[in-house]
Design an enzyme around this catalytic site. Structure first.
Site, short mmCIF file in Angstrom:
data_model
loop_
_atom_site.label_atom_id
_atom_site.label_comp_id
_atom_site.label_asym_id
_atom_site.label_seq_id
_atom_site.Cartn_x
_atom_site.Cartn_y
_atom_site.Cartn_z
N ARG A 105 0.84 -1.19 0.00
CA ARG A 105 0.00 0.00 0.00
C ARG A 105 0.87 1.24 0.00
NH1 ARG A 105 -4.94 2.14 3.79
NH2 ARG A 105 -4.82 4.28 3.06
N ARG A 114 -5.80 2.67 -3.49
CA ARG A 114 -4.92 1.89 -2.64
C ARG A 114 -5.04 0.41 -2.99
NH1 ARG A 114 -8.79 4.12 1.86
NH2 ARG A 114 -8.59 5.73 0.37
N ASP A 117 -6.75 -1.47 2.02
CA ASP A 117 -7.09 -0.68 3.19
C ASP A 117 -7.75 -1.62 4.18
OD1 ASP A 117 -7.45 1.67 4.75
OD2 ASP A 117 -9.52 1.84 4.04
N ASP A 119 -9.39 -1.69 8.04
CA ASP A 119 -9.82 -0.89 9.19
C ASP A 119 -10.49 -1.77 10.23
OD1 ASP A 119 -9.12 1.64 8.09
OD2 ASP A 119 -10.93 1.60 6.87
#
Length: 184
Positions: A105, A114, A117, A119
């Site tokens: 990334r 990207r 990602d 999260d």
């Protein structure tokens, strides 16, 4: 019941035998030498499955979504993964960052393209407000590309003492498309 964690000692430690149910949101819209967006997600799931402090991993369907930020980038492929872990919250954050690094990334621009990602959406029923980590994830209840796959995995889950079904974005398919996942 929601617990609040705000000391670094609490963020960095869990009981060795305490398994916490967590949910991560993953997205990708960039092809690189390591693969396509779908392959980046698959590689991240494979790494999570192999981790010694992760068990009972479940993966949602994959969804295509328009980018939230600059519109001059490809659509995203999104999914949510749920599992149990004995990792402390900050250790889980470090693992998420390692997964992103493994997909090479590059942070080119805010909300930009990207390769991966990752999260932390939810860490049990714990609320964490720290400079490096906010849980539930900021914006979680406003993003259909996260809520719809999360609801697929956990239709009865509570977010901030509200059932997921009460959040309008958990029922809003605008800009979201289920990807035919029969080929993987």
């Amino acid at each position: 019941m929601s617990l609040s964690l705000n000391s670094s000692a609490q963020l960095n430690s869990t009981a060795a035998d305490m398994w916490v149910t967590c949910y991560l949101g993953l997205g990708s819209n960039l092809v690189n030498e390591l693969g396509s967006p779908v392959e980046h997600l698959q590689q991240a799931f494979a790494s999570l499955r192999q981790h010694e402090k992760v068990r009972n991993l479940r993966v949602s369907s994959f969804y295509a979504s328009a980018p939230m930020g600059p519109q001059d980038q490809p659509d995203f492929v999104n999914a949510v993964v749920g599992f149990e872990t004995t990792l402390a919250a900050l250790d889980l954050l470090a693992l998420c960052q390692q997964l992103e690094e493994s997909a090479k990334r590059a942070r080119l621009r805010h909300w930009g393209e990207r390769s991966l990602d990752v999260d932390i959406l939810l860490y049990g029923q714990v609320q964490i407000i720290e400079p490096q980590l906010t849980v539930p994830h900021a914006g979680l209840t406003e993003r259909n590309f996260v809520l719809i796959p999360l609801r697929e995995l956990a239709p009865d889950i509570m977010i901030a003492q509200q059932p997921i079904s009460r959040y309008p974005q958990s029922n809003n398919w605008e800009g979201l498309k289920l990807i035919d996942n029969s080929y993987w």
